[in-house]
Scaffold this active site. Structure first.
Site, PDB file in Angstrom:
ATOM      1  N   SER A 282       0.917  -1.212   0.157  1.00 19.58           N
ATOM      2  CA  SER A 282       0.003  -0.013  -0.074  1.00 19.58           C
ATOM      3  C   SER A 282       0.839   1.235   0.126  1.00 19.58           C
ATOM      4  CB  SER A 282      -0.855   0.121   1.295  1.00 19.58           C
ATOM      5  OG  SER A 282      -1.386   1.176   1.349  1.00 19.58           O
ATOM      6  N   ARG A 321     -23.822 -12.101 -46.123  1.00 23.43           N
ATOM      7  CA  ARG A 321     -22.546 -11.456 -45.635  1.00 23.43           C
ATOM      8  C   ARG A 321     -22.996 -10.141 -45.080  1.00 23.43           C
ATOM      9  NH1 ARG A 321     -17.679 -10.239 -47.674  1.00 23.43           N
ATOM     10  NH2 ARG A 321     -18.351 -10.056 -49.899  1.00 23.43           N
TER      11      ARG A 321
END
Length: 446
Positions: A282, A321
């Site tokens: 930390s 497509r």
């Protein structure tokens, strides 16, 4: 922060898989498209679909060509796909006679999809290897702690005794199924795409299937029943597999996050820092050691679960497509592959370096003062009196034990004259059921 932490130098040790990300780089993508175009020319030359000398010339040019990605950028923006610019750039590098036979009978999607499949074939090899490493590491961990007794928790509350080895075996079991699933889905994923403009192969007359099968063989891919331009289930299935893998790894990470809380203290992420500084440290609290790798597993699982619906959305293709759904795959699938490989990297590091506090596991068992063995007491008493009466008696004694701080077995011994060995019953190791056999069943499958 980069647009994606997967591409970030800052976050590379957390989220980036440089090895796997290279497979999806622009340079690698162009190289795969060149590979497909060259293979198409070779098989068409052998079959006499195009002149053999033209096929040889195309193959020679493509073999020695490294196309700068920048040369294709404008064309990709104009066409929405890089293949037209690719074909134009290649034709400019060869004589007109040969160049006219390049890309013969193909459409852009044939080249892009087959190049993607080749990339996924390479990615699958990496995934399989890393999955196997995690499987072997979990097997060793389960074997090492098959007799390490701990608290089993249901709905986050203490429930019954179990062993840490069984917990690990439960982490391992789905990975074995994922290994099997990957082997099974390869034949549905690694399939050549070759259909021409609308999937009829009409430009090749009656030889379309012959060319498609030869191209598949040349690239060591499967041949589909029909071109799969709008059949995207193979990619969606693979994406589902990726999400399953990261989900199972995320479950491991979530358990370790919970077990490593200070109040629980049963495990701790070990190993050295991946970069500079203390691992899990930390900026302001020097006592902290955050479960970094475990958290990455949870994050990656949720990220892939979030991306997976995009591949399901891409199943909705227009007519013969489409375009938009196709592009949606480009945005999502590479991220899922990279996240999965990175998760497997963190999982292996985590498993191999996990610090297990067996003493704390035992002390957490004893905190309940025997209440965790209330079920065991009920079934022991049920051998001497009706089970409903046994349940009522044990429940009453649980309240008394909780209020007095006495062990449940001592309270039961005082208020009940049934011939039960309360001393033996208070030992959690005598209430582990078939734990050893369950662990063996999982490990034998490895």
């Amino acid at each position: 922060m980069a647009v994606s932490p997967l591409d970030s130098t800052l976050f590379q040790l957390l989220f980036s898989g440089r090895e796997i990300a290279k497979l999806f780089s622009d340079e690698a993508t162009v190289a795969q498209m060149l590979r497909v175009e060259a293979a198409l020319a070779r098989v068409q030359g052998r079959l006499g679909v195009i002149p053999e000398e033209a096929a040889d010339a195309i193959d020679a040019v493509l073999f020695e060509t490294v196309l700068p990605v920048s040369e294709l950028t404008d064309g990709t923006g104009d066409a929405g796909v890089p293949v037209p610019a690719l074909v134009a750039a290649l034709r400019s590098r060869m004589d007109t006679d040969a160049g006219q036979y390049l890309h013969w009978g193909a459409t852009s999607q044939d080249i892009v999809d087959t190049a993607l499949v080749l990339t996924l074939a390479s990615a699958a090899e990496v995934l399989e290897m890393r999955l196997e490493h995690s499987i072997q590491a979990l097997k060793s961990l389960a074997e090492r702690h098959r007799a390490t007794v701990m608290v089993a928790r249901t709905r986050s509350q203490q429930a019954l005794p179990m062993t840490f080895g069984l917990k690990v075996a439960n982490w391992l079991s789905p990975l074995l199924r994922h290994r099997t699933r990957l082997a099974e889905l390869r034949s549905r994923l690694l399939v050549v795409q070759f259909g021409g403009a609308v999937g009829t192969l009409s430009a090749l007359g009656g030889r379309g299937l012959e060319v498609m099968e030869a191209l598949a063989a040349e690239l060591k891919l499967q041949t589909p029943a029909v071109p799969w331009h709008t059949q995207r289930d193979g990619l969606a299935e693979f994406a589902g597999w990726l999400s399953l893998v990261t989900g199972s790894l995320g479950k491991i990470g979530q358990d370790i996050v919970l077990m490593s809380q200070n109040e629980v203290g049963e495990v701790r992420e070990g190993g050295q820092a991946l970069g500079e500084g203390a691992r899990g440290g930390s900026s302001t609290m020097p006592q902290k050691s955050n479960p970094v790798s475990s958290e990455v597993l949870v994050t990656s699982a949720r990220n892939n679960a979030t991306l997976l619906p995009a591949l399901h959305q891409a199943l909705l293709q227009e007519h013969e497509r489409g375009g938009a759904a196709w592009q949606l795959e480009w945005l999502s699938l590479p991220q899922m592959v990279v996240s999965t490989v990175v998760s497997l990297k963190h999982a292996l590091y985590l498993i191999e370096n996990l610090e297990v506090n067996a003493k704390r596991m035992r002390s957490n068992l004893e905190i309940s003062n025997g209440l965790m063995l209330a079920e065991a007491a009920t079934f022991a008493l049920a051998e001497h009196l009706p089970r409903p009466e046994a349940q009522t008696l044990v429940k009453q004694c649980c309240h008394e034990a909780a209020a007095s701080g006495l062990n449940l077995m001592d309270v039961l011994a005082e208020c009940c004259d049934a011939p039960v060995d309360w001393t033996q019953l208070r030992d959690p190791e005598h209430y582990l059921g078939v734990t050893d056999q369950l662990i063996d069943r999982v490990l034998s499958s490895v």
